[in-house]
Structure formats: C-alpha cells, structure tokens
Design a protein around this motif. Structure first.
Motif, short mmCIF file in Angstrom:
data_model
loop_
_atom_site.label_atom_id
_atom_site.label_comp_id
_atom_site.label_asym_id
_atom_site.label_seq_id
_atom_site.Cartn_x
_atom_site.Cartn_y
_atom_site.Cartn_z
N GLU A 195 0.85 -1.19 0.00
CA GLU A 195 0.00 0.00 0.00
C GLU A 195 0.89 1.24 0.00
N ARG A 235 0.97 5.51 -0.07
CA ARG A 235 0.20 6.73 0.18
C ARG A 235 1.10 7.96 0.02
N THR A 258 -0.36 11.01 -4.40
CA THR A 258 -1.53 11.02 -5.27
C THR A 258 -1.26 11.79 -6.56
N GLY A 259 -1.61 11.16 -7.69
CA GLY A 259 -1.46 11.80 -8.99
C GLY A 259 -0.07 11.71 -9.59
N ILE A 289 3.04 2.74 -12.39
CA ILE A 289 1.73 3.37 -12.28
C ILE A 289 1.88 4.81 -12.77
N ARG A 311 -0.51 7.35 -12.71
CA ARG A 311 -1.11 8.31 -11.77
C ARG A 311 -1.56 7.52 -10.53
N ALA A 312 -0.84 7.70 -9.45
CA ALA A 312 -1.12 6.93 -8.24
C ALA A 312 -2.37 7.44 -7.54
N GLY A 313 -3.14 6.51 -6.99
CA GLY A 313 -4.27 6.88 -6.14
C GLY A 313 -3.80 7.05 -4.71
N ASN A 314 -4.75 7.28 -3.81
CA ASN A 314 -4.41 7.43 -2.40
C ASN A 314 -5.46 6.71 -1.55
N GLU A 359 -2.66 3.72 -3.14
CA GLU A 359 -2.44 2.90 -4.33
C GLU A 359 -2.05 1.51 -3.86
N ARG A 360 -2.83 0.51 -4.27
CA ARG A 360 -2.55 -0.87 -3.86
C ARG A 360 -1.84 -1.60 -5.00
#
Length: 229
Positions: free
Chosen positions: A165, A167, A170-171, A191, A193-196, A198-199
């Motif tokens: 995971e 964190r 983001t982006g 990746i 654009r990473a999420g928050n 990102e798994r």
C-alpha cells in the motif's frame, strides 16, 4: 573549504583526498532527512584525463547483522563519450551498463576497489562503502505526512504475491520493483497516476529468502527488506 547555505561548497582546499560528507535538512517540526556523498580533491598537478573522482551512495539496506545491500554510482572526470567499462575487484565483473550498481557486501570488508576503463585509459578508486552506510539516513522509513509512505501488508510474505500500500503521492507516477541480493531485478510495475492509497500486488511465486522492494517516484525513493520463509 566551507559551506554557504543553501547549497554551495567553496573555498581553496589545503590538502587532496576523499571525504565522506553528510547533508541533513530539518523542518520546523523536527523531522529530518539526510544524504551522503563523496567529495574528492585532486592534487594540483593531477592529470585532467579519465578518472573516478567519487561515488554517490544511493541506498544501503541491512540484510543481516554483518551483511548489507548497497546501491551506488561512480562519478567520473575526463569522459569523452566512448563506453566506460566498470568493475569491482572480487565483486563485479566488467560491465558497460551505466549503473547504479547493486552489491551484497559484508561488513568485515568495508572498502571496495573500483576500476574503470575508457579506451586505453584506466582508473581505480577505493570506495569506503561502510563509512557511507554508517552516516545518518532515512532510507526505507515511512512516516505520516512526509510524502511517500509505503506499507507492506504482511512481512514475512506468505503466498505467491506481496501486497503493498502506497500513500502520499496522489497523482504522481511511481514504479515498484523487486530486487534480489545479487542486484538482479525480478520485475517492475509502473503506475502513471497513483491513487491514495495505491494498492500493488507483485508476484514472487517460487521465491524463498530475502528480497528488496524499491518504490520510486520522480523525487522520492524507499527500499524495504522482504522475507519469504
């Protein structure tokens, strides 16, 4: 030599040699980050030809009490654009790959003899890797609110995948790769654009022992030791 904030080292050196320099930045909340580099001063009458002038230590990870995984890049002067063949005595055969180079080393041998050849010119350099590793650093440490934060969901790892995971980025684009203790890259996931959060789920099917997980963005990097029993 003297340091003038924010980023200038100047003056006239009185002696030649190589020094390990550690730079530490501390924010108002007391959090800090450090990096280490080699500062080389050549003799006044030294040749301006091809030479290894220093080493940038990228990361140093403790594998066990007397063993470290070290990643580094040699620095050259006098390059002319032709390929450079690089080797480490007793550790790495000659290669024209540009690095960084990764080795698993033992603390009872704290200095490496680096060698490089460009055309007919040869150079050597004694790299005190253990001294660079002993300097304060924050490699592989994730703290809330300090940008890149990495958490392995289960370590020791059990099963065919390692779950991660990420964190705080983001982006941003990021990459995740697994590296064995010989420096071989076993797989890379990117990746855009990473999420928050990102798994990530990285395959390690069939691997037993110690691996290194490297998570990298454009500006930050962490290396985490994984154990697969």
């Amino acid at each position: 030599m003297n340091f003038s904030p924010p980023a200038q080292i100047g003056g006239v050196p009185s002696v030649s040699g190589v020094s390990i320099v550690t730079v530490t930045a501390t924010d108002p909340g007391g959090l800090f980050v450090s990096t280490t580099f080699s500062l080389s001063v050549l003799p006044a009458n030294a040749s301006s030809g091809f030479a290894i002038t220093g080493v940038q230590t990228i990361s140093c990870v403790t594998v066990s009490g007397g063993r470290r995984w070290v990643s580094f890049i040699p620095q050259y002067s006098g390059t002319d654009g032709s390929p450079v063949s690089f080797s480490v005595v007793n550790e790495l055969l000659p290669t024209t790959a540009s690095g960084p180079y990764s080795l698993t080393l033992y603390t009872d041998n704290p200095t490496l003899r680096l060698r490089a050849q460009q055309g007919g010119s040869q150079a050597s350099y004694d790299y005190n890797w253990l001294g660079a590793c002993s300097a304060p650093a924050r490699q592989g440490i994730a703290e809330p609110g300090t940008g890149l934060q990495v958490r392995v969901l289960g370590n020791p790892v059990r099963g065919s995948h390692v779950e991660v995971e990420v964190r705080g980025v983001t982006g941003q684009s990021l990459s995740a790769q697994l590296i064995d203790l010989q420096g071989h890259r076993l797989g890379v996931e990117r990746i855009e654009r990473a999420g928050n959060p990102e798994r990530l789920s990285l395959p390690i099917d069939g691997w037993v022992g110690v691996l290194l997980l490297e998570i990298r963005t454009a500006t930050e990097r962490q290396v985490i030791r994984l154990v697969q029993p």
